[in-house]
Design an enzyme around this catalytic site. Structure first.
Site, PDB file in Angstrom:
ATOM      1  N   SER A   8       0.826  -1.214   0.000  1.00 18.78           N
ATOM      2  CA  SER A   8       0.000   0.000   0.000  1.00 18.78           C
ATOM      3  C   SER A   8       0.850   1.250   0.000  1.00 18.78           C
ATOM      4  O   SER A   8       2.022   1.247   0.375  1.00 18.78           O
ATOM      5  CB  SER A   8      -0.907   0.006   1.239  1.00 18.78           C
ATOM      6  OG  SER A   8      -1.596   1.242   1.317  1.00 18.78           O
ATOM      7  N   HIS A   9       0.223   2.336  -0.440  1.00 16.74           N
ATOM      8  CA  HIS A   9       0.822   3.663  -0.377  1.00 16.74           C
ATOM      9  C   HIS A   9       0.950   4.111   1.088  1.00 16.74           C
ATOM     10  O   HIS A   9       1.703   5.000   1.412  1.00 16.74           O
ATOM     11  CB  HIS A   9      -0.100   4.614  -1.136  1.00 16.74           C
ATOM     12  CG  HIS A   9       0.622   5.715  -1.856  1.00 16.74           C
ATOM     13  ND1 HIS A   9       1.537   5.482  -2.853  1.00 16.74           N
ATOM     14  CD2 HIS A   9       0.568   7.058  -1.715  1.00 16.74           C
ATOM     15  CE1 HIS A   9       2.011   6.636  -3.295  1.00 16.74           C
ATOM     16  NE2 HIS A   9       1.440   7.603  -2.613  1.00 16.74           N
ATOM     17  N   SER A  10       0.181   3.461   1.952  1.00 19.76           N
ATOM     18  CA  SER A  10       0.120   3.880   3.352  1.00 19.76           C
ATOM     19  C   SER A  10       0.372   2.702   4.284  1.00 19.76           C
ATOM     20  O   SER A  10      -0.282   1.656   4.165  1.00 19.76           O
ATOM     21  CB  SER A  10      -1.257   4.491   3.631  1.00 19.76           C
ATOM     22  OG  SER A  10      -1.623   4.320   4.991  1.00 19.76           O
ATOM     23  N   GLY A  43       3.873   6.429   0.438  1.00 16.83           N
ATOM     24  CA  GLY A  43       4.693   5.997  -0.686  1.00 16.83           C
ATOM     25  C   GLY A  43       4.939   4.500  -0.576  1.00 16.83           C
ATOM     26  O   GLY A  43       4.227   3.808   0.145  1.00 16.83           O
ATOM     27  N   SER A  71       2.567   1.717  -5.501  1.00 18.37           N
ATOM     28  CA  SER A  71       2.457   0.349  -4.987  1.00 18.37           C
ATOM     29  C   SER A  71       2.450  -0.653  -6.121  1.00 18.37           C
ATOM     30  O   SER A  71       3.069  -1.715  -6.049  1.00 18.37           O
ATOM     31  CB  SER A  71       1.160   0.181  -4.187  1.00 18.37           C
ATOM     32  OG  SER A  71       1.062   1.159  -3.207  1.00 18.37           O
TER      33      SER A  71
END
Lengths: 123, 283
Positions: A8-10, A43, A71
């Site tokens: 994930s981006h987070s 990111g 991702s």
């Protein structure tokens, strides 16, 4: 058993989905989140992803489920023998993959189960 | 600057940017300059083969290190502009991400510069992949890595080798991001730049002139993304509202090619090509 990595981006988003998937899909499936950058920002970190792949690899293959943006690109860099990307909705695809993996399904079948989530209607 | 710019635009129809395997055999060129392999940082030998643009390997690791340093400086200088472009249609992190990535590249090079252009570009690529964080990390990282791989372990390479290697880099970006020209991405700057470079190589231009033409074409390509509607990345969610903004990835690609021109010009010591700001374009 097939392993599953949530990219994930987070970081918190990946970790929370791991928690949810463990609860719904089963605690036995090798499952890891790899979200955010090395320093905890938004990111993707290839180092975190490759560490997660090693962590869940039991020799039966690993499914990568990315959410969006970097991702997906980072996951693509990790593809290789026994490591495949499932192009699926992040939450629904993850639950389907984890339930399937928990039943002892093959890598191919886990990916297929996850991909069914893309056309599964809620209403 | 009008000359190279016009020429770059005129190459728009050749469509050969990703099929570079027909350029001259790199192997022979790689072996031709084994004697240059001992070049160390701080020398000015980067373009010792500047008179001949094909067949002789004149671009050494020092030149490619200078390129990386020029990029790091340019990204630092334009960080806010890139972020402003990205805040219009992206997630406002492009300038910061690239700055972090190329700062890490500069640090890695300061810690020990690889001896060959191929190894140097691979180091740049691997560092970007690990450090950038955003989508541009894997994309630029893949481009530099593929370019490095294409250069093999030659101690110095020719302009034609560089052209071929950058084409391999573009192919890497296209494969990873599944983008084609017109999608409003970095491909819209890099593809025309490489068409211009290929043409300049074929015309036998010297490295500074050839890379200058590529830089002009990259800048024109980036500006040509303004009226485009994005079909890739976050901006694609905006649909028609992505029209009217320069793509940040195309803008940073223009900056990277401009930095190559600065590095080549600086190393060659070509008159009138001393500024790292040239060729300059509107923000």
């Amino acid at each position: 058993m097939v392993g599953v990595v949530l990219v994930s981006h987070s970081g918190p988003l990946a970790d929370e989905l791991v928690r949810l998937a463990r609860q719904i899909g089963g605690a036995d499936v090798p499952l890891a989140g790899a979200g955010g950058t090395d320093d905890g920002g938004l990111g993707t970190s290839p180092d975190l992803v490759s560490r997660a792949i090693e962590e869940v690899d039991r020799g039966d293959g690993v499914v990568l489920i990315p959410d969006l943006g970097s991702s997906v690109l980072t996951a693509r860099l990790m593809e290789g023998p026994g490591v495949v990307i499932a192009d699926v909705p992040f939450v629904e695809g993850t639950i389907a993959a984890v339930v399937s993996a928990g039943s002892g399904a093959s890598l191919e079948d886990v990916v297929a189960a996850a991909e069914e989530a893309r056309t599964f209607r809620k209403l | 600057m009008a000359g190279p710019d016009d020429r770059a635009r005129d190459t728009g129809g050749t469509g050969n940017a990703d099929g570079m395997s027909d350029t001259n055999g790199a192997g022979g060129a790689h072996e031709a300059n084994a004697a240059n392999g001992t070049t160390r940082a701080g020398t000015t030998r980067g373009l010792n083969g500047a008179g001949g643009t094909t067949g002789t390997g004149g671009l050494d690791a020092a030149l490619f290190a200078a390129w990386a340093e020029e990029i790091a400086a340019a990204v630092r200088a334009d960080r806010d502009r890139l972020t402003a472009l990205d805040s219009a249609i992206g997630d406002a992190d492009h300038g910061a991400n690239l700055d972090r990535g190329f700062t890490a590249v500069a640090e890695a090079l300061a810690g020990g510069r690889p001896d060959t252009p191929g190894a140097l570009l691979s180091l740049v690529g691997n560092t970007l992949i690990r450090k950038v964080g955003g989508a541009s990390g894997p994309l630029y990282g893949m481009a530099f890595r593929e370019a490095g791989k294409a250069l093999g372990d030659a101690p110095a390479v020719s302009l034609a080798d560089l052209d071929e290697a950058l084409a391999a880099g573009l192919a890497g970006i296209r494969k990873l991001g599944s983008a084609t020209e017109g999608d409003k991405t970095m491909v819209d700057a890099l593809a025309p730049a490489l068409r211009a470079l290929t043409q300049a190589v074929q015309e036998g231009q010297d490295p500074a002139e050839a890379v200058g033409a590529a830089a002009e074409a990259a800048l024109a390509g980036a500006q040509a993304t303004i009226p485009m509607q994005a079909r890739k990345g976050r901006a694609s969610y905006l649909g028609p509202r992505s029209v009217g903004h320069e793509d940040p990835g195309a803008a940073s690609t223009a900056l990277i090619v401009r930095a190559l021109h600065a590095a080549v010009s600086r190393t060659a010591g070509a008159p009138g090509e001393t500024s790292r700001r040239a060729p300059e374009g509107p923000a």
